[in-house]
Design a protein around this motif. Sequence first.
Motif, short mmCIF file in Angstrom:
data_model
loop_
_atom_site.label_atom_id
_atom_site.label_comp_id
_atom_site.label_asym_id
_atom_site.label_seq_id
_atom_site.Cartn_x
_atom_site.Cartn_y
_atom_site.Cartn_z
N PRO A 162 62.65 -9.60 -18.77
CA PRO A 162 61.48 -9.54 -19.65
C PRO A 162 60.91 -8.12 -19.71
O PRO A 162 60.87 -7.41 -18.70
N TRP A 163 60.47 -7.71 -20.91
CA TRP A 163 59.92 -6.36 -21.08
C TRP A 163 58.92 -6.38 -22.24
O TRP A 163 59.11 -7.13 -23.21
N ASP A 164 57.92 -5.56 -22.14
CA ASP A 164 56.91 -5.47 -23.19
C ASP A 164 57.58 -5.03 -24.50
O ASP A 164 58.15 -3.94 -24.58
N PRO A 165 57.52 -5.86 -25.56
CA PRO A 165 58.17 -5.50 -26.82
C PRO A 165 57.60 -4.25 -27.47
O PRO A 165 58.26 -3.65 -28.32
N LYS A 166 56.40 -3.85 -27.09
CA LYS A 166 55.84 -2.61 -27.62
C LYS A 166 56.59 -1.39 -27.07
O LYS A 166 56.58 -0.33 -27.68
N LEU A 198 64.84 -1.37 -28.54
CA LEU A 198 66.17 -1.93 -28.76
C LEU A 198 66.72 -2.43 -27.45
O LEU A 198 66.61 -1.76 -26.42
N TYR A 199 67.31 -3.61 -27.48
CA TYR A 199 68.19 -4.06 -26.40
C TYR A 199 69.35 -4.80 -27.04
O TYR A 199 69.15 -5.82 -27.71
N ASP A 236 58.28 5.19 -22.98
CA ASP A 236 57.45 5.16 -21.78
C ASP A 236 55.98 5.06 -22.16
O ASP A 236 55.49 5.87 -22.97
N PRO A 237 55.22 4.12 -21.60
CA PRO A 237 53.81 3.97 -21.97
C PRO A 237 52.91 5.04 -21.39
O PRO A 237 51.78 5.24 -21.85
#
Length: 351
Positions: A289-293, A297-298, A266-267
Amino acid sequence: MTSLYSSNINRTMQQRFSFHQFLILTACLSLCLAFKADEIQRFQQQANANGTLSFLVVGDWGRRALFNQSKVAEQMGIIGEKSKANFVISTGDNFYDDGLTGPNDPAFNESFTNIYTAPSLKIPWLVVFWATMTIGGDALAQVKADGRWFCWRPLFIIHTKVAEFFFVDTTPFVDDYFTNPKEHVYDWRGVLPREDYLSKLLKDLDATLKNSSAKWKIVVGHHTIRSAGHHGNTTDLVTHLLPILKANKIDFYINGHDHCLQHISDPDSEIEFFTSGGGSKAWRGDIKPWDPKELKLYYDGQGFLSAKINKTTADIQFYDVSGNVLHNWSKSKEDSVMHRKSMLGRKALMY
């Protein structure tokens, strides 16, 4: 507070004793649940002799051995033996496609008892509740035990020396299940009026989290809060549950629902979101789509999660259906006792 285990002197003797204890315990709890279903159930779980707590997490599995369920179970048994697992967490969707029809439904044995047969898996299974069912079925049939099966709602807590686990019934939070159920049928016995049920659940969870002095606070629910998978974020949980988790600075939220293996940081807080929903049928290629930072894992295949926790360190591993390690992650916390000793040492040097 009820203990899930006897003395931890000998692991094999401990397991044999625990089965006898579970049968007695769960018979008593069945009566308790019948009359006091709204009360918080609390249990004590012993760690291993070295102070480490080890557990496995699997979700969305109950398909009578189909879709590689039995292969995932086999690998769980291997890793469970190596890690000396103390218990298994099930993140829901335990019996496909529509739950159990009653307490004697053969699906319980066909999808659970006869599948997870490895000696290392004959330990407590701690199960989050899921309310879907067939017409004329009985979702509350899950609220029982077969000697190692523990499932309650709306909230139950596992206490250990190194961590506390808070199991939450997340199904009633989802508005669509009430306003747009489509072909699904839900068993809302004990839930209605919904507003009262959720209000009490959130109040109880907030209070127990605030009162917890555990080094690690771990919340388990079926539904996603953060997910790049098919279901994505569960907006009702983001609105109602997530603020409480953040305010109480929990460490991990563990869920199923999306049929994948996933880790999101969580950012805006220290919470780590772990999805373990690969117990059988997986959804290949279904990823948003998701922020790789944030997305550590997916994996859109079958598998499970393994965790080891002590007072200062949590080690998380994800495994695929063949037992290959997909993802390693660790987090450390300063031991307050060691910190105090260190501070005293520094003060002594100053004088």
